[in-house]
Structures are given as C-alpha cells and as structure tokens.
Design a protein around this motif. Structure first.
Motif, PDB file in Angstrom:
ATOM      1  N   ILE A 272       2.874  11.175   5.681  1.00  0.00           N
ATOM      2  CA  ILE A 272       3.220   9.754   5.553  1.00  0.00           C
ATOM      3  C   ILE A 272       2.403   9.114   4.439  1.00  0.00           C
ATOM      4  CG2 ILE A 272       3.096   7.518   6.713  1.00  0.00           C
ATOM      5  CD1 ILE A 272       3.762   8.955   9.323  1.00  0.00           C
ATOM      6  N   LEU A 273       1.132   9.442   4.357  1.00  0.00           N
ATOM      7  CA  LEU A 273       0.309   8.897   3.275  1.00  0.00           C
ATOM      8  C   LEU A 273       0.811   9.370   1.915  1.00  0.00           C
ATOM      9  CD1 LEU A 273      -3.336   9.155   4.663  1.00  0.00           C
ATOM     10  CD2 LEU A 273      -2.079   7.071   4.121  1.00  0.00           C
ATOM     11  N   PHE A 274       1.156  10.638   1.825  1.00  0.00           N
ATOM     12  CA  PHE A 274       1.592  11.201   0.544  1.00  0.00           C
ATOM     13  C   PHE A 274       2.928  10.598   0.099  1.00  0.00           C
ATOM     14  CE2 PHE A 274       3.937  14.395  -1.922  1.00  0.00           C
ATOM     15  CZ  PHE A 274       3.040  14.619  -2.953  1.00  0.00           C
ATOM     16  N   GLY A 275       3.881  10.495   1.021  1.00  0.00           N
ATOM     17  CA  GLY A 275       5.203  10.020   0.646  1.00  0.00           C
ATOM     18  C   GLY A 275       5.366   8.527   0.686  1.00  0.00           C
ATOM     19  N   GLY A 276       4.672   7.854   1.611  1.00  0.00           N
ATOM     20  CA  GLY A 276       4.863   6.420   1.765  1.00  0.00           C
ATOM     21  C   GLY A 276       3.793   5.563   1.136  1.00  0.00           C
ATOM     22  N   PHE A 277       2.568   6.079   1.049  1.00  0.00           N
ATOM     23  CA  PHE A 277       1.454   5.293   0.505  1.00  0.00           C
ATOM     24  C   PHE A 277       0.680   6.137  -0.515  1.00  0.00           C
ATOM     25  CE2 PHE A 277       2.355   3.917   4.833  1.00  0.00           C
ATOM     26  CZ  PHE A 277       2.578   2.555   4.646  1.00  0.00           C
ATOM     27  N   PRO A 278       1.326   6.478  -1.634  1.00  0.00           N
ATOM     28  CA  PRO A 278       0.700   7.403  -2.585  1.00  0.00           C
ATOM     29  C   PRO A 278      -0.565   6.857  -3.231  1.00  0.00           C
ATOM     30  CG  PRO A 278       2.671   6.388  -3.529  1.00  0.00           C
ATOM     31  CD  PRO A 278       2.649   6.013  -2.075  1.00  0.00           C
ATOM     32  N   PHE A 279      -0.694   5.519  -3.322  1.00  0.00           N
ATOM     33  CA  PHE A 279      -1.903   4.959  -3.936  1.00  0.00           C
ATOM     34  C   PHE A 279      -3.126   5.251  -3.059  1.00  0.00           C
ATOM     35  CE2 PHE A 279       1.447   1.918  -5.436  1.00  0.00           C
ATOM     36  CZ  PHE A 279       1.505   2.438  -6.714  1.00  0.00           C
ATOM     37  N   ILE A 280      -2.953   5.160  -1.745  1.00  0.00           N
ATOM     38  CA  ILE A 280      -4.057   5.499  -0.842  1.00  0.00           C
ATOM     39  C   ILE A 280      -4.334   6.995  -0.898  1.00  0.00           C
ATOM     40  CG2 ILE A 280      -4.691   5.664   1.593  1.00  0.00           C
ATOM     41  CD1 ILE A 280      -3.463   2.989   2.052  1.00  0.00           C
TER      42      ILE A 280
END
Length: 445
Positions: free
Chosen positions: A164-172
């Motif tokens: 989810i972090l990689f696909g939805g929140f790439p800046f984080i």
C-alpha cells in the motif's frame, strides 16, 4: 467457546470495516480547505462548483489524454488560454475530490493492515520472546509448533502494508523508508531469521538448539524495531528539497540525514514498549494454544499477570511522553472534541478490564479477542490523533498519496486482495484451531 467462533467474528468485522473504508472520505467534500480536510494546492482553493467526472473528464481541450493530478494542478496555476477560469476550478475541484477519497480510503486500509499485523504476528513475536526464557528444546519446540501453521499468513499483512505504501503513497515509501533504512533492514533480517529457524529447527539434529535460539532472538529484534520505527515516525522526518535532472527533472523532497538519525530516547522507549506489548500478547496466545494441563499454559499465567501490569505502566508513561513531546497531540486531545477522547479512553480501559477478567476466569479465547479490541482501539485513537498527517509534520494523507491516475488503477487492481487475505487468515486459523500438548513440539508436528 471455540477459538474460531470468536476469531471468525473478529475477522468478519474487520472485513466489513475495510469494505466501508472509503465511506469516511465522503465527509471531506464540505471540509475546509487545508490540512483539516481537502488540502490546498499551493494557495489555490477548490471551490464548491457543480460538475462531475473528475479524473476521467479532466481532459485538455487540445487532446484526449486524461490529466494526472499533478498535471491538472500545474494547468490551473498556469495561464492556459485553452481553459476558462471556471473550467480550471471545476476540473481541480473534481480531481481533488476523487483524489482525496482514494487517498483517505487507502490510508484507512494501511492502518487496518498494520493493526491486523500487530495483533496477529505480535502474538507470534511475543511467544518467540518468551521462548528465550526456556532453555530446553522440548518447551521451545512446543512454542514454535504452536504457530507452525499460521505464522506465514500473519506476516502477509506486513507485505500488504508495504505494498500500500509503495503503490498508494510513493513519497512516503521513498523518503521515510530512506530515513528508516537501518531499522527496516535489520527488521527484515530478523523476520528471515525467524522463518529460517522455524524450518531448520524441524529438520536439524546437532544444530537444533542454535535454531531455537535464532527464532527467539529474531522475535525480540523484530518486536523492538517495529516499536522503535513507530516512535521514529511520530518524531517526524526532516526532508530537504533537491533539484534532480532525471525522470523529467524538478524538485523533490529527500531525506539527507544519517543512518542513525532515527535513534532518540523516545524511539528507544517505544521499541521497549513494543517488546512489552508483544510479550503480553504472546502470553495470552500461548495460554489459548495449549491444553489446560500443559506446563506451558500453567507458566503463562504468571507471564500474563506480570506483563499486564508492566504494560499498563508503560502505556501511561508513553501517553505522558507524547503529551509533553508533541504539541499537535496534546492540543487535539484537549480541543473541542475532548469528550470524544474521553469516550475512547474509557473504552480502552473497559477492554483492558475485560482482558484481566477473562484471564482470571480462565477464558483464554475471550482474553485474546479483547486484546485485539484493545489494540485496534488504541491504534485507531493514535491514527485519529495523527490525522491528517501520515508522518507528522512531513506528509499528510493527501499530499503523500500518488498524485497521478495510477492511484485509481491501484485501487482497481489491489482493492479486492484485502478481503481475500482475511479469508485466507481465517481458514488457516480454523484448520490449526486445536490446542496443543507439551509433547507437541515442532519435531512432532
């Protein structure tokens, strides 16, 4: 009451919550612009104008390719004669609305994934830590056997959170993971050590004691670093704007600090709290996994009672530390919704009491379920405290979300996997639902 009658109910409830994850975002439509609701875009407000279509209707009059959120924002800022001022504001408003719904929905899914991981695998980690205090291979092997059929499914939720972090929140993913590079690297090594130890302990002969110790040490390392990483994220991440020439060029925010910048007294303390919480969860889990006349289950009564008291004290210290260290937390807790925070605190205390009461009454499964409720409630309260930030002072839910149309594609492609994994978790728990005896070591599993 059987273990899976209760756990099935819990997992179904979580599945329903995930299915409804997007609903809270509907409240964002009339929220004020800025970090209290829909974010402002470099000073441009998303006025309430009629219109629909959002991303799919956000097309340039000179072409038919849908605009990304970033392209649309830049177009609104630019003096583009192809679009009138009204058209620009309408397109921006629609894009912001749909972007914020998806961003909030995936932030909720991220929070649920982390919560489920900490509940399920937290018990495994705690059981592994407890095995450090048993030198005989028989008892340590029995503890390892108790999670032999479910540990891999429990760790799936950590993969889901990373996805989810990689696909939805790439800046984080790109900036915060750089900040946490060292603890996350060691954490992954600890997870691999646990997995390898579980398998090698089953087949090894002369090195069995070594792999049993590796499983216990790996569990301790993972539990500590998860807590330390959480504390480091609450501290915030200092990012520096840098101009790059690759990928089209532009200015990006990057972490330029050192490997050990995540270390602080607060992050070390939250690491210790992570270990204490895992031990408590592990003790509850082992009481529920072994038959009533098992020596392991008998020993866990003292572990539950001792770790419960330590956990309550550690929680009070942590809340006080957060109050003093982070003004954004203390201001929210004493704001206009102070009564709501009081209700949440009362509910968490009620869950704690039920854990203690269920343990005293020898209702092991009820204690586990109430522990899950208490953990989910506490983490949910912390998420509400941090909101609208994902990383306090660094990234909000909306600013950190993928600013392009790929967030829509990510939702379509990945949204259905979460209920599937919930079903997978439930099925594995159901298959391995029977209690174990002390003789049921990993060698005999």
């Amino acid at each position: 009451m059987k273990i899976f009658q209760m756990l099935k109910t819990l997992l179904v409830a979580l599945s329903v919550l995930i299915s409804l994850a997007g609903l809270p975002a509907l409240a964002q439509e009339n929220a004020p612009v800025g970090h209290e609701g829909a974010p402002s875009v470099k000073g441009t407000q998303a006025n309430e104008l009629p219109g629909s279509g959002g991303f799919w209707s956000a097309q340039s009059q000179t072409g038919s390719v849908p605009l990304s959120f970033r392209q649309l924002r830049d177009k609104v800022q630019a003096d583009d004669p192809a679009l009138s001022a009204g058209q620009k504001h309408e397109l921006l408003r629609n894009a912001l609305y749909e972007h914020n719904i998806l961003a909030l929905a995936w932030a909720v899914a991220l929070a649920l994934s982390v919560t489920i991981y900490l509940i399920l695998d937290g018990a495994d980690l705690g059981a592994g830590i407890i095995s450090l205090f048993y030198g005989d291979d028989q008892t340590r092997g029995a503890i390892m056997a108790s999670m032999a059929g479910t540990w891999d499914a429990n760790e799936t939720w950590l993969v889901v959170a990373g996805g989810i972090l990689f696909g939805g929140f790439p800046f984080i993913y790109g900036s915060v993971f750089h900040y946490l590079m060292l603890p996350l690297m060691v954490l992954l090594l600890g997870i691999m050590l646990r997995a390898v130890s579980l398998e090698f302990h089953h087949h090894a002969a002369r090195s069995q004691r070594f792999w049993g110790l590796g499983f216990a040490v790996g569990s301790l390392v993972v539990a500590f670093l998860i807590g330390a990483a959480g504390g480091a994220v609450l501290d915030g991440v200092q990012l520096t704007p840098r101009t790059v020439t690759y990928a089209g060029g532009g200015t990006v925010l990057t972490f330029t600090g050192g490997l050990f910048d995540f270390i602080s007294p607060f992050s070390i303390w939250t690491g210790i709290v992570g270990v204490i919480t895992s031990v408590f969860a592990g003790a509850l889990y082992l009481r529920a996994r072994f038959v009533h006349d098992s020596p392991v289950r008998a020993d866990m009564k003292d572990w539950v009672n001792g770790s419960f008291i330590v956990l309550v004290i550690a929680s009070v210290i942590t809340l006080g530390w957060i109050w003093l260290r982070f003004p954004w937390a203390s201001q929210k807790w004493t704001g206009p919704w102070i009564w709501g925070w009081g209700v949440i605190a009362a509910w968490v205390l009620y869950a704690l009491w039920n854990i203690w009461d269920a343990t005293r009454r020898e209702r092991d499964l009820a204690a586990m379920v109430w522990y899950a409720v208490m953990t989910a409630s506490s983490l949910g309260a912390m998420a509400l405290t941090v909101y609208p930030w994902l990383v306090p002072g660094t990234w909000t839910v909306y600013d950190a979300a993928d600013p392009s149309l790929s967030l829509v594609g990510f939702t379509v492609a990945m949204g259905g996997f979460i209920p599937v994994i919930l079903i997978y978790n439930w099925y594995q728990i159901w298959v391995f639902r029977d209690r174990l005896s002390a003789l049921g070591t990993y060698d005999h599993h």
